[in-house]
Design a protein around this motif. Sequence first.
Motif, PDB file in Angstrom:
ATOM      1  N   LYS A 191     -21.582  -5.737  34.849  1.00 47.38           N
ATOM      2  CA  LYS A 191     -22.829  -5.819  34.654  1.00 47.38           C
ATOM      3  C   LYS A 191     -23.403  -6.924  33.744  1.00 47.38           C
ATOM      4  CE  LYS A 191     -23.942  -0.906  35.461  1.00 47.38           C
ATOM      5  NZ  LYS A 191     -24.566   0.280  34.875  1.00 47.38           N
ATOM      6  N   LEU A 192     -24.395  -7.662  34.305  1.00 46.52           N
ATOM      7  CA  LEU A 192     -24.895  -8.585  33.366  1.00 46.52           C
ATOM      8  C   LEU A 192     -25.341  -8.323  31.873  1.00 46.52           C
ATOM      9  CD1 LEU A 192     -26.915 -10.799  36.021  1.00 46.52           C
ATOM     10  CD2 LEU A 192     -24.673 -11.429  34.963  1.00 46.52           C
ATOM     11  N   SER A 193     -25.497  -7.034  32.088  1.00 42.98           N
ATOM     12  CA  SER A 193     -25.781  -6.558  30.584  1.00 42.98           C
ATOM     13  C   SER A 193     -24.672  -6.475  29.527  1.00 42.98           C
ATOM     14  CB  SER A 193     -26.482  -5.432  30.483  1.00 42.98           C
ATOM     15  OG  SER A 193     -25.782  -4.279  31.081  1.00 42.98           O
ATOM     16  N   GLU A 194     -23.571  -6.630  30.025  1.00 41.21           N
ATOM     17  CA  GLU A 194     -22.349  -6.493  29.212  1.00 41.21           C
ATOM     18  C   GLU A 194     -22.023  -7.717  28.381  1.00 41.21           C
ATOM     19  OE1 GLU A 194     -20.254  -3.877  28.613  1.00 41.21           O
ATOM     20  OE2 GLU A 194     -20.399  -2.620  30.304  1.00 41.21           O
ATOM     21  N   LYS A 195     -21.374  -7.208  27.110  1.00 42.26           N
ATOM     22  CA  LYS A 195     -21.122  -8.483  26.314  1.00 42.26           C
ATOM     23  C   LYS A 195     -19.800  -8.726  26.377  1.00 42.26           C
ATOM     24  CE  LYS A 195     -24.773  -7.383  22.871  1.00 42.26           C
ATOM     25  NZ  LYS A 195     -25.026  -7.375  21.431  1.00 42.26           N
ATOM     26  N   PRO A 198     -19.170 -17.567  23.155  1.00 47.15           N
ATOM     27  CA  PRO A 198     -19.466 -16.689  22.258  1.00 47.15           C
ATOM     28  C   PRO A 198     -19.372 -15.311  22.167  1.00 47.15           C
ATOM     29  CG  PRO A 198     -21.198 -18.295  22.766  1.00 47.15           C
ATOM     30  CD  PRO A 198     -20.154 -18.146  23.706  1.00 47.15           C
ATOM     31  N   HIS A 199     -18.586 -14.643  21.659  1.00 48.82           N
ATOM     32  CA  HIS A 199     -18.335 -13.138  21.982  1.00 48.82           C
ATOM     33  C   HIS A 199     -19.558 -12.219  21.723  1.00 48.82           C
ATOM     34  CE1 HIS A 199     -13.820 -12.695  21.166  1.00 48.82           C
ATOM     35  NE2 HIS A 199     -14.166 -13.764  21.588  1.00 48.82           N
ATOM     36  N   PRO A 200     -20.624 -12.299  21.087  1.00 50.05           N
ATOM     37  CA  PRO A 200     -21.812 -11.349  20.990  1.00 50.05           C
ATOM     38  C   PRO A 200     -22.698 -11.521  22.133  1.00 50.05           C
ATOM     39  CG  PRO A 200     -21.586 -12.549  19.078  1.00 50.05           C
ATOM     40  CD  PRO A 200     -20.596 -13.358  19.821  1.00 50.05           C
ATOM     41  N   LYS A 201     -22.567 -12.498  23.066  1.00 52.74           N
ATOM     42  CA  LYS A 201     -23.352 -12.905  24.013  1.00 52.74           C
ATOM     43  C   LYS A 201     -23.076 -12.037  25.216  1.00 52.74           C
ATOM     44  CE  LYS A 201     -25.267 -16.448  22.034  1.00 52.74           C
ATOM     45  NZ  LYS A 201     -26.537 -16.699  21.428  1.00 52.74           N
ATOM     46  N   THR A 202     -24.458 -11.869  26.049  1.00 55.34           N
ATOM     47  CA  THR A 202     -24.135 -10.844  27.331  1.00 55.34           C
ATOM     48  C   THR A 202     -23.930 -11.912  28.316  1.00 55.34           C
ATOM     49  OG1 THR A 202     -26.582 -10.942  27.825  1.00 55.34           O
ATOM     50  CG2 THR A 202     -25.987  -9.204  26.336  1.00 55.34           C
ATOM     51  N   LEU A 203     -23.366 -11.445  29.400  1.00 57.11           N
ATOM     52  CA  LEU A 203     -23.448 -12.219  30.555  1.00 57.11           C
ATOM     53  C   LEU A 203     -24.377 -12.939  31.263  1.00 57.11           C
ATOM     54  CD1 LEU A 203     -20.571 -10.664  30.565  1.00 57.11           C
ATOM     55  CD2 LEU A 203     -20.356 -10.780  32.976  1.00 57.11           C
ATOM     56  N   LYS A 204     -25.788 -12.079  30.958  1.00 49.52           N
ATOM     57  CA  LYS A 204     -26.936 -12.670  31.460  1.00 49.52           C
ATOM     58  C   LYS A 204     -27.475 -13.676  30.618  1.00 49.52           C
ATOM     59  CE  LYS A 204     -31.525 -11.151  33.150  1.00 49.52           C
ATOM     60  NZ  LYS A 204     -32.276  -9.919  33.207  1.00 49.52           N
ATOM     61  N   VAL A 205     -27.320 -13.623  29.206  1.00 51.40           N
ATOM     62  CA  VAL A 205     -27.644 -14.671  28.115  1.00 51.40           C
ATOM     63  C   VAL A 205     -26.771 -15.984  28.693  1.00 51.40           C
ATOM     64  CG1 VAL A 205     -27.517 -15.503  26.008  1.00 51.40           C
ATOM     65  CG2 VAL A 205     -28.467 -13.236  26.684  1.00 51.40           C
ATOM     66  N   LEU A 206     -25.501 -15.695  28.898  1.00 51.92           N
ATOM     67  CA  LEU A 206     -24.564 -16.957  29.298  1.00 51.92           C
ATOM     68  C   LEU A 206     -25.022 -17.407  30.693  1.00 51.92           C
ATOM     69  CD1 LEU A 206     -21.379 -15.238  27.918  1.00 51.92           C
ATOM     70  CD2 LEU A 206     -22.674 -17.333  27.007  1.00 51.92           C
ATOM     71  N   ALA A 207     -25.900 -16.632  31.465  1.00 53.98           N
ATOM     72  CA  ALA A 207     -26.029 -17.439  32.718  1.00 53.98           C
ATOM     73  C   ALA A 207     -24.840 -17.172  33.671  1.00 53.98           C
ATOM     74  CB  ALA A 207     -26.750 -18.721  32.817  1.00 53.98           C
TER      75      ALA A 207
END
Length: 272
Positions: free
Chosen positions: A36-40, A75-84
């Motif tokens: 899921k894109l919401s996963e970190k 970066p570990h704390p980022k979600t897949l969505k933020v990382l595009a």
Amino acid sequence: FRPIEEPIDEKEVLVFFKYYDPFTDSLSIVGQHQVKLSEKIHYLAGLMCSMANIPSYLPLLVFEEIHAAMIVPIPHPKTLKVLAFATGVLIVFQVQLDVETSLSVKHPTVVDFYQHIHNYVNVQFRPIEEPIDEKEVLVFFKYYDPFTDSLSIVGQHQVKLSEKIHYLAGLMCSMANIPSYLPLLVFEEIHAAMIVPIPHPKTLKVLAFATGVLIVFQVQLDVETSLSVKHPTVVDFYQHIHNYVNVQFRPIEEPKKISFTLRLAKKMVHDE
């Protein structure tokens, strides 16, 4: 019912994983997973350790492989969505070594490993005017099946730069467990949103392929069969994946309750 102002997109993406082992100086594909894109990223550590068959308490270094010559830390704390991240993204991970252990191995990180691979050359000395370079590169293969609308990693292989793409057809068919007489379409996946066809008569050296290159292949369909499947080529499949969005609808009276979800394409027009 109305769509909420910022619809929650629980879209999943298909992520491929490579594991680098600095102790054996080896890189291998270990699996793929719908995420899921919401996963970190750091929440995926357990999954990655399981894939590589290493203890889950070990600290990891995690990278995105944008292409064979470009590996960037994630970066570990980022979600897949933020990382595009999009379907097809390639994550490379390894155990994080302490300083003392780092000094005892050839290439402490996968970045060092790739730099070494891309900078060495094998020269054969012969009594001829131009020495022949028989360097090999590590090629990774994905297979797209238009009948099941699925994409999967099927293997990796050391290939000489002097080889031509169409000579690898038998190897690719064997990896995908399909008859060797079937015609193939072959692509290079430069990154998840860029798939380009590979000219068959060209050698890997002419194509400037380096270790880590990702080849995607599929059976070439005739016109009639193409009309009977959703996405006749892997290019169509990727375009579909990158252009859809899940929109959740909720009743005004109970805004926390999801009534239904529609999967819509970003390129849809009003009448659709």
